[in-house]
Scaffold this motif. Structure first.
Motif, PDB file in Angstrom:
ATOM      1  N   TYR A 180      41.827  48.951  39.294  1.00 14.65           N
ATOM      2  CA  TYR A 180      41.268  49.150  38.060  1.00 14.65           C
ATOM      3  C   TYR A 180      40.396  49.117  36.637  1.00 14.65           C
ATOM      4  O   TYR A 180      40.684  48.924  35.628  1.00 14.65           O
ATOM      5  CB  TYR A 180      42.144  47.534  37.539  1.00 14.65           C
ATOM      6  N   GLY A 181      39.233  49.817  38.222  1.00 13.15           N
ATOM      7  CA  GLY A 181      38.114  50.088  37.175  1.00 13.15           C
ATOM      8  C   GLY A 181      36.721  49.884  38.207  1.00 13.15           C
ATOM      9  O   GLY A 181      37.624  50.107  39.147  1.00 13.15           O
ATOM     10  N   THR A 182      35.803  50.833  37.544  1.00 12.42           N
ATOM     11  CA  THR A 182      34.658  50.984  38.665  1.00 12.42           C
ATOM     12  C   THR A 182      33.213  49.886  37.742  1.00 12.42           C
ATOM     13  O   THR A 182      33.366  50.298  36.696  1.00 12.42           O
ATOM     14  CB  THR A 182      34.867  52.143  38.284  1.00 12.42           C
ATOM     15  N   LYS A 238      33.968  51.163  42.883  1.00 10.94           N
ATOM     16  CA  LYS A 238      35.575  50.641  42.678  1.00 10.94           C
ATOM     17  C   LYS A 238      36.067  48.850  42.577  1.00 10.94           C
ATOM     18  O   LYS A 238      35.911  48.673  43.436  1.00 10.94           O
ATOM     19  CB  LYS A 238      36.754  51.604  43.624  1.00 10.94           C
ATOM     20  N   LYS A 239      37.015  48.912  41.264  1.00 13.15           N
ATOM     21  CA  LYS A 239      37.340  47.755  41.468  1.00 13.15           C
ATOM     22  C   LYS A 239      38.689  47.097  41.665  1.00 13.15           C
ATOM     23  O   LYS A 239      39.430  47.889  41.018  1.00 13.15           O
ATOM     24  CB  LYS A 239      36.800  47.002  40.389  1.00 13.15           C
ATOM     25  N   PHE A 240      39.420  46.591  42.176  1.00 17.39           N
ATOM     26  CA  PHE A 240      40.957  46.486  42.765  1.00 17.39           C
ATOM     27  C   PHE A 240      41.319  44.886  43.371  1.00 17.39           C
ATOM     28  O   PHE A 240      40.831  44.612  43.999  1.00 17.39           O
ATOM     29  CB  PHE A 240      41.146  47.790  44.127  1.00 17.39           C
ATOM     30  N   GLY A 241      42.637  45.029  43.238  1.00 18.74           N
ATOM     31  CA  GLY A 241      43.750  43.765  44.069  1.00 18.74           C
ATOM     32  C   GLY A 241      43.633  42.785  42.301  1.00 18.74           C
ATOM     33  O   GLY A 241      42.589  42.568  41.603  1.00 18.74           O
ATOM     34  N   ASN A 284      41.074  36.016  40.033  1.00 20.54           N
ATOM     35  CA  ASN A 284      39.911  35.586  39.841  1.00 20.54           C
ATOM     36  C   ASN A 284      38.492  34.793  39.032  1.00 20.54           C
ATOM     37  O   ASN A 284      38.046  34.309  38.707  1.00 20.54           O
ATOM     38  CB  ASN A 284      39.130  35.759  41.885  1.00 20.54           C
ATOM     39  N   ASN A 285      38.430  35.999  38.439  1.00 21.70           N
ATOM     40  CA  ASN A 285      37.567  36.193  37.635  1.00 21.70           C
ATOM     41  C   ASN A 285      38.363  35.601  35.759  1.00 21.70           C
ATOM     42  O   ASN A 285      38.250  35.557  35.045  1.00 21.70           O
ATOM     43  CB  ASN A 285      36.977  37.149  36.628  1.00 21.70           C
ATOM     44  N   GLY A 286      40.117  35.435  36.195  1.00 19.25           N
ATOM     45  CA  GLY A 286      40.432  35.217  34.595  1.00 19.25           C
ATOM     46  C   GLY A 286      40.943  36.043  34.013  1.00 19.25           C
ATOM     47  O   GLY A 286      41.806  35.814  33.057  1.00 19.25           O
TER      48      GLY A 286
END
Length: 634
Positions: free
Chosen positions: A114-116, A121-124, A130-132
């Motif tokens: 969903y982003g970098t 890469k950030k995913f899942g 977890n980050n709200g």
């Protein structure tokens, strides 16, 4: 996210925004191949087994065939996108079961980028939770559980499960395992299949236990030992030595008459630290026993209002019951702490797979629970009354508190009391946690729906207001049953009614678990499973250990072996072979030899001798006739 279609919907109160995600056919077939999902290729044409003539007797326990087997039985094979012509695809909208579809969507969401950030890469969906960014992610139930859906295309499987499975009035019916598997997935289906099989097997154990209990109950009046203990001319004339120093008085053996009748039936360092804390708590309960016995004895001796029940509520029994209740409270408190500690340790270990995570957590939690629940029972069964010494050379804990002695009828009655309180208390508390607490939470959360028309209170909002079953939901269910299995196997020789209590609890447990999954919890994400996992090895280990513990209970905790030796080798009365056993089993001590530290403050009746029960270390002498044991040693 391009592989999925999504639709946004604002909640009625305008505070929550829902994103509904749907996987189209192309996405389903692509990931069905990736996940190696097995699907039908041909209807099963193997002839069914010859019907059993006795099956007609089981008809009242059967469910309708449409509920029990909602679909025909098929031969299956892993799905391949390039060979779709081989599979029985009659309708694309129903080819994949609901559990398969939500498993595929969850698989995509847990791996979707969903982003970098800083080139990474950030995913899942889990990270977004977890980050709200999102407050929850869950598959929807297919309809209301208390009525059928108005949409004719809806399968109404939740309604069927509620009506045929999740109501307590259906407790005598078989479980619709195929429908459970179809709606919730294989992992939950296997749990209920195992729980049902375990409960059926408990029926046989419960029948045997009830027979043993009834035999003991009906032959209680014929027991020679109980008769001698209760006889004023025998038990009433036997003066027993005090059970504590200074404060306790001499007492007559027949004061325990009622109880004797009932009796006759770093990470590693951290784990070690918490196990040691359990043991320390158990020692604290033991110290409690030692410290309060004299207080109970003095209270019951000096309080006139307690005199009418002094024969039934003896100081031994009062200490045992209050200590068992205190032990149960400590167990519940420590359970809450150990759960957090075990999860924290396992998270810090960073297991590679979810299965490895569950296995590691299972072993830690089981170790904690094993020591927590069973340590007090092991103490009563194998240590209490075994190392007490004798007058003039008593054994003291911390050089202060004199070690406990068993009742003249043995420690089995206290072990039974301990098992009854802890086992029954755990089952009652577990059902409160599993059923009443979620119901209250959901009732509180649904208050806003009372002022909204039903057509405005959408299904996704209703599901959002339900409780979360959680990834470890089944873990706690298995743990509860495994601990129960320990109670009914490790110590069943002392408490033959334990299987019956477990059977009654499990009949309720199946319906409570099904009710809460169907009505009180969001629909869990489906998961594959081929067995109950590491729990199988734990159960096998406990079954083997139970053979040893029950053998030790018969050999050392009960006085079965001394009774048999007396019966065959030392009995002098052919008409009543066990007469005289009680007198033979008690040592004699001259009161004049009492050290000042142990001597009671008063001896108003001027007794010259007192008697005491031989302990574990003197058991071999007891068999040979231990009445002169203490006299010889002193």
């Amino acid at each position: 996210m391009s592989a999925l279609t999504s639709v946004g919907q604002e909640s009625e109160d305008g505070k929550i925004y829902f994103v509904k995600i749907h996987a189209p056919w192309e996405v389903l077939i692509t990931y069905a191949e990736v996940l190696n999902i097995k699907v039908p290729i041909r209807e099963n044409d193997i002839p069914s087994m010859v019907e059993n003539p006795l099956d007609c007797m089981l008809t009242p326990f059967r469910l309708p065939e449409k509920v029990m087997h909602p679909e025909p039985d098929y031969f299956t094979a892993p799905f391949s996108k390039d060979k779709q012509e081989l599979y029985l695809i009659n309708d694309e909208s129903t080819f994949f079961s609901p559990s398969m579809r939500n498993r595929i969507v969850n698989y995509i969401l847990t791996r979707c980028p969903y982003g970098t950030e800083e080139g990474k890469k950030k995913f899942g969906i889990k990270r977004l939770l977890n980050n709200g960014t999102y407050s929850a992610a869950y598959p929807l139930h297919d309809c209301q559980y208390w009525k059928k859906a108005s949409d004719p295309n809806c399968d109404n499987e939740r309604y069927t499960l509620y009506m045929e499975w999740a109501r307590f009035l259906r407790f005598y019916k078989e479980q619709p395992l195929d429908l459970i598997r179809k709606y919730y997935g294989e992992k939950i289906g296997i749990y209920f299949a195992w729980l049902g099989f375990y409960t059926e097997m408990l029926f046989l154990a419960a029948v045997v236990g009830v027979i043993c209990f009834l035999y003991g109950l009906f032959t209680m009046d014929e027991n020679m030992s109980s008769k001698e203990i209760c006889d004023p001319a025998i038990g009433g004339e036997i003066i027993m030595c005090p059970l504590c120093d200074r404060e306790c008085e001499y007492w007559r053996l027949n004061t325990t008459c009622e109880s004797s009748e009932v009796c006759t039936c770093f990470f590693r360092t951290t784990v070690l630290f918490w196990v040691s804390l359990i043991i320390a708590s158990m020692i604290a309960v033991i110290v409690y026993r030692l410290a309060v016995y004299a207080a109970f004895a003095s209270l019951m001796e000096n309080t006139q209002t307690l005199q009418p029940i002094s024969g039934l509520l003896t100081p031994q029994l009062a200490t045992s019951v209050t200590a068992s209740c205190l032990n149960f409270v400590i167990i519940m408190i420590l359970n809450f702490i150990y759960e957090k500690i075990a999860i924290w340790i396992t998270d810090m270990e960073i297991p590679r797979t979810h299965m490895e995570y569950e296995n590691r957590l299972t072993m830690k939690m089981f170790l904690f629970q094993f020591v927590n629940y069973y340590s007090s029972c092991f103490y009563v069964a194998f240590f209490k009354g075994k190392f007490v010494g004798y007058p003039g050379a008593y054994t003291y804990m911390f050089n202060r508190w004199r070690n406990e002695e068993c009742d003249p009828a043995g420690c089995l009655i206290e072990l039974t009391t301990q098992l009854t309180i802890v086992m029954a208390g755990k089952q009652i508390w577990g059902n409160i946690q599993e059923a009443i607490v979620p119901w209250i939470c959901n009732w509180w959360g649904r208050r806003k729906a009372r002022s909204n028309p039903e057509n405005l209170y959408s299904r996704w909002e209703q599901d959002h207001d339900l409780q979360t079953f959680g990834a470890l939901g089944l873990f706690y269910e298995y743990l509860e049953m495994v601990i129960q299995f320990g109670f009914i196997t490790l110590f069943v020789a002392s408490f033959p009614l334990a299987p019956l209590l477990a059977l009654m609890n499990n009949i309720l447990e199946i319906r409570v678990d099904s009710w809460k999954l169907t009505t009180q919890y969001r629909r869990p994400v489906a998961a594959k499973a081929h067995s109950i996992g590491v729990w199988q090895e734990i159960l096998n280990g406990m079954a083997i250990l139970s053979v040893v513990t029950n053998a030790f209970i018969v050999a050392f905790t009960s006085d079965m072996i001394p009774r048999l030796v007396y019966y065959y080798a030392y009995s002098e009365n052919e008409d009543s072979p066990m007469s005289g056993y009680i007198n033979n089993s008690l040592s004699v001590f001259e009161i004049s030899d009492f050290p000042e530290r142990n001597k009671p403050k008063e001896n108003p009746e001027g007794f010259e001798q007192c008697r005491l029960v031989c302990n574990f270390g003197q058991n071999f002498l007891r068999i040979l006739g231990c009445s002169a044991l203490v006299t010889m040693e002193v």
